[in-house]
Design an enzyme around this catalytic site. Sequence first.
Site, short mmCIF file in Angstrom:
data_model
loop_
_atom_site.label_atom_id
_atom_site.label_comp_id
_atom_site.label_asym_id
_atom_site.label_seq_id
_atom_site.Cartn_x
_atom_site.Cartn_y
_atom_site.Cartn_z
N HIS A 32 0.71 -1.00 0.09
CA HIS A 32 -0.07 -0.04 0.03
C HIS A 32 0.86 1.30 0.02
CE1 HIS A 32 -3.87 2.42 0.97
NE2 HIS A 32 -2.85 3.30 1.75
N GLU A 33 1.85 1.39 0.59
CA GLU A 33 2.71 2.44 0.84
C GLU A 33 3.70 2.64 0.00
OE1 GLU A 33 1.92 4.84 3.04
OE2 GLU A 33 0.52 3.43 4.49
N HIS B 91 1.93 4.82 -2.87
CA HIS B 91 2.07 6.34 -2.67
C HIS B 91 3.45 6.70 -3.00
CE1 HIS B 91 -1.86 6.44 -0.66
NE2 HIS B 91 -1.37 5.75 0.42
#
Length: 469
Positions: free
Chosen positions: A23-24, A27
Amino acid sequence: MVSSVIWSIVGFIVLIGILVTIHEWGHYAVGRWFKVKAEVFSVGFGKPIWTRQVGETQFQLAAIPLGGYVRFLDERNGPVDPAEQARAFNRQSVYKRFAIVAAGPAINLLFAWLIYIFIYSVGVAQPKALFTLDQPGSPVAQALSPLGSMGESTEQAWWIIAVDGRDVYGWQGVSQGLVQGLINQHDTIKLTLSADIEASEPLVTQDVRLPISHLNINDFNADVLFELGWARYLPSLPAQLDRVIEASPAQQAGLRAGDIIERVNDNSVSSWQELVAWVHANPGQTAQITYRRDGAEFNTWVQLAALVVNGETRGQLGASVYQDPSIIRQYQQTQQLGLWSATVAGLEQTQALISMTLTMLKRMITGDISLSHLSGPISIADFSGQAIQSGWVQFLTLMALLSLSLGILNLLPIPMLDGGHLTYYVYEMIRGKPVSEGFEMAAQRVGFLMIAGLTLLAISNDLLRLSNG
């Protein structure tokens, strides 16, 4: 018990660690693509327990493994060197900020799709969804009644090929189809059946409608197979033990994996099914068991446990059966697809689970479905521990499901979540100016209270499930 807790902790850390990192990274990767400076990439919250500086970014593992974050250079967090102001997150266009924030949830949805593609490409052998009629007059009996005398026989075994037109390759697919029908409030689901249970491919198939409207999706204690009136079919197997559960009656009696049960109270046991029928019918009873180990015959005494299922008390031995591969192979099937077919099947599975999740959330909000379905970290740890012990397929399947859930959850328009920020950016795109700082601060407090409340509710649900066994 201790080993189960250890497996749950290990499974939870591995699972959440991978999903948070993915997920990170979404980003981080898109931010770097737009040349925004990433100061910290953290897996976990709180005090760092490991750090490493790579270029301009500090990568770290933190003490609380319940999430993570990427901290970009941002003038709202403090003074920024004029030479680097163009690389600050807040200086980017609203479209770039939208893309950076959306990348986290998007990569979780994509990751789930890739997992399903991999599973379908590799191919996994699993038991066919085989059943027999268990209760005359039951919903399954009603569904089979158009098939005449074959549908009335308790000896006849059926193979479930598809649910509502979608092919299934085991009971997991049947369960998903059943849950999907319940969530969508269908009165019936369509089962495609075959009587050719030992064939590699079904020769003749027939469609029947199975009534499900009487099932209560909020009843966690219900045994759905029992309520529908079917029993899972197993070929006749010798009463040879495979796994003996820790602290079970079987272990306390000294039984081990590999032992073959030959007699119970001087009555011969010809199959595993016969042993199970006797065990279920004698809860709490003490019996003498004769078993064979390494060619020698032994006797032991065992006191069966008593287990309540749907108000009915059944005996429990606490051991599973050894399934001889030469016998089981003909009752298994493998779903192995080429890359393109696996890609399409993975997309269909991803879309189906997203649709189910969104419908479930909608019905929770409207009160049609109980909030007791929310699961927290304790349940996730329990599922993770079971999955990691069951094999890589089960673990990857759980990872895909949780990755989808994480992606969808983060897209919800709740302040503090990615979806809340995306909502602000959509407003900014439409109005041409950002939301006021005061409004954003107030919304953050509301979002924190909402997330804290949902977290406490989920943990309460976890504890309730534990207390109810």
